[in-house]
Design an enzyme around this catalytic site. Structure first.
Site, PDB file in Angstrom:
ATOM      1  N   ARG A 159      40.617  40.119   9.803  1.00 13.43           N
ATOM      2  CA  ARG A 159      39.492  39.294   9.333  1.00 13.43           C
ATOM      3  C   ARG A 159      39.039  38.343  10.426  1.00 13.43           C
ATOM      4  NH1 ARG A 159      42.100  36.754   4.229  1.00 13.43           N
ATOM      5  NH2 ARG A 159      40.169  35.586   4.056  1.00 13.43           N
ATOM      6  N   ARG A 209      48.566  30.892   0.905  1.00 13.72           N
ATOM      7  CA  ARG A 209      47.625  30.603  -0.188  1.00 13.72           C
ATOM      8  C   ARG A 209      47.996  31.376  -1.453  1.00 13.72           C
ATOM      9  NH1 ARG A 209      41.497  30.919   1.415  1.00 13.72           N
ATOM     10  NH2 ARG A 209      42.036  32.982   2.137  1.00 13.72           N
ATOM     11  N   ARG A 254      46.235  36.661  -2.616  1.00 17.10           N
ATOM     12  CA  ARG A 254      45.130  37.592  -2.366  1.00 17.10           C
ATOM     13  C   ARG A 254      45.631  38.761  -1.543  1.00 17.10           C
ATOM     14  NH1 ARG A 254      39.947  34.264  -0.268  1.00 17.10           N
ATOM     15  NH2 ARG A 254      39.898  36.060   1.106  1.00 17.10           N
ATOM     16  N   LYS A 267      36.941  26.648   3.688  1.00 18.67           N
ATOM     17  CA  LYS A 267      35.550  26.619   3.207  1.00 18.67           C
ATOM     18  C   LYS A 267      35.491  26.549   1.682  1.00 18.67           C
ATOM     19  CE  LYS A 267      34.418  30.608   5.131  1.00 18.67           C
ATOM     20  NZ  LYS A 267      35.637  31.045   5.859  1.00 18.67           N
ATOM     21  N   ARG A 281      27.473  36.147   7.036  1.00 16.27           N
ATOM     22  CA  ARG A 281      28.531  36.539   7.966  1.00 16.27           C
ATOM     23  C   ARG A 281      28.026  37.466   9.059  1.00 16.27           C
ATOM     24  NH1 ARG A 281      33.006  35.923   3.679  1.00 16.27           N
ATOM     25  NH2 ARG A 281      34.894  35.725   4.904  1.00 16.27           N
TER      26      ARG A 281
END
Ligand code: AMP
Length: 215
Positions: free
Chosen positions: A171, A127, A160, A13, A88
């Protein structure tokens, strides 16, 4: 145009939102980025965010709503925005509708980026982002020139805190329980356009542009 980029963690996203901002000349509003910025300056609010974020849990609605409303009120978002990671929950979606309505606007499309779970985990775990300029890499799919150094500004790359496999699974559970039901909420208004999120970044961007009718 007001557009939601929807999807589970690691769907891409944020990366796609950044690409679309230039094409559509509207800002990306990412509550996750805003929370990380607040956390980085060590504010009281940032500490509250960190408590939930580091466990992979959603930040409670009351904390999110005011942050989001302040951002939407800024000048650059007056003719539209790309919402990345917001809403969310059902409460957040209703608040967004109300905020847009008060400005005589409404959500035009919800782009639902679809990626299988195992690939999402791999994407999140690989990531890395630059501490200085925010540029995002993936060790395998979009590798930096060296694993710790940003190719754009030579800043340090970091992972992260919530991109470990265990936290990504939490998550994802949060996504299934609280966020995925929003597809019904928007689906009833025929706003959802599914997009295959697997493939090269350019290919996914092209699919999104087709889905929202932008050339
Ligand atoms: P993101 O960068 O969008 O993946 O968000 C990272 C984390 O920030 C999430 O796992 C949540 O802990 C928190 N967060 C970001 N946006 C929201 C939101 N709209 N509602 C609740 N928590 C959020």
């Amino acid at each position: 145009m007001d557009l939601i980029l929807f999807g589970p963690p690691g769907a891409g996203k944020g990366t796609q939102a950044k690409r679309l901002t230039e094409m559509l000349s509207i800002p990306q509003i990412s509550t996750g980025d805003m929370m990380r910025a607040e956390r980085a300056i060590g504010s009281e609010l940032g500490k509250k965010f960190d408590h939930f974020m580091s466990q992979g849990l959603l930040v409670p609605d009351d904390l999110v709503l005011s942050l989001f409303a302040q951002r939407l009120a800024q000048d650059d978002a007056k003719s539209g925005a790309i919402f990345d990671g917001y809403p969310r929950t059902a409460t957040q979606a209703e608040a967004l509708d109300d905020l847009l309505k008060s400005r005589e606007r409404k959500i035009e499309k919800v782009v639902s980026i679809e990626v299988p779970l195992e690939e999402m985990i791999e994407r999140a775990v690989g990531r890395r982002s630059c501490q200085d300029c925010g540029h995002v890499y993936h060790l395998r799919y979009n590798p930096p020139p060296s694993p710790d150094v940003c190719g754009a500004c030579s800043g340090s790359l970091v992972q992260r805190k919530d991109d470990t496999e265990e936290t990504v699974r939490t998550r994802f559970d949060e996504y299934l329980a609280k966020t995925a039901p929003l597809l019904d909420y928007y689906g009833k208004r025929n706003l959802v356009v599914p997009v295959n999120g697997v493939g090269e970044l350019d290919l996914v961007t092209t699919r999104i542009k087709e889905a929202i009718g932008v050339s």
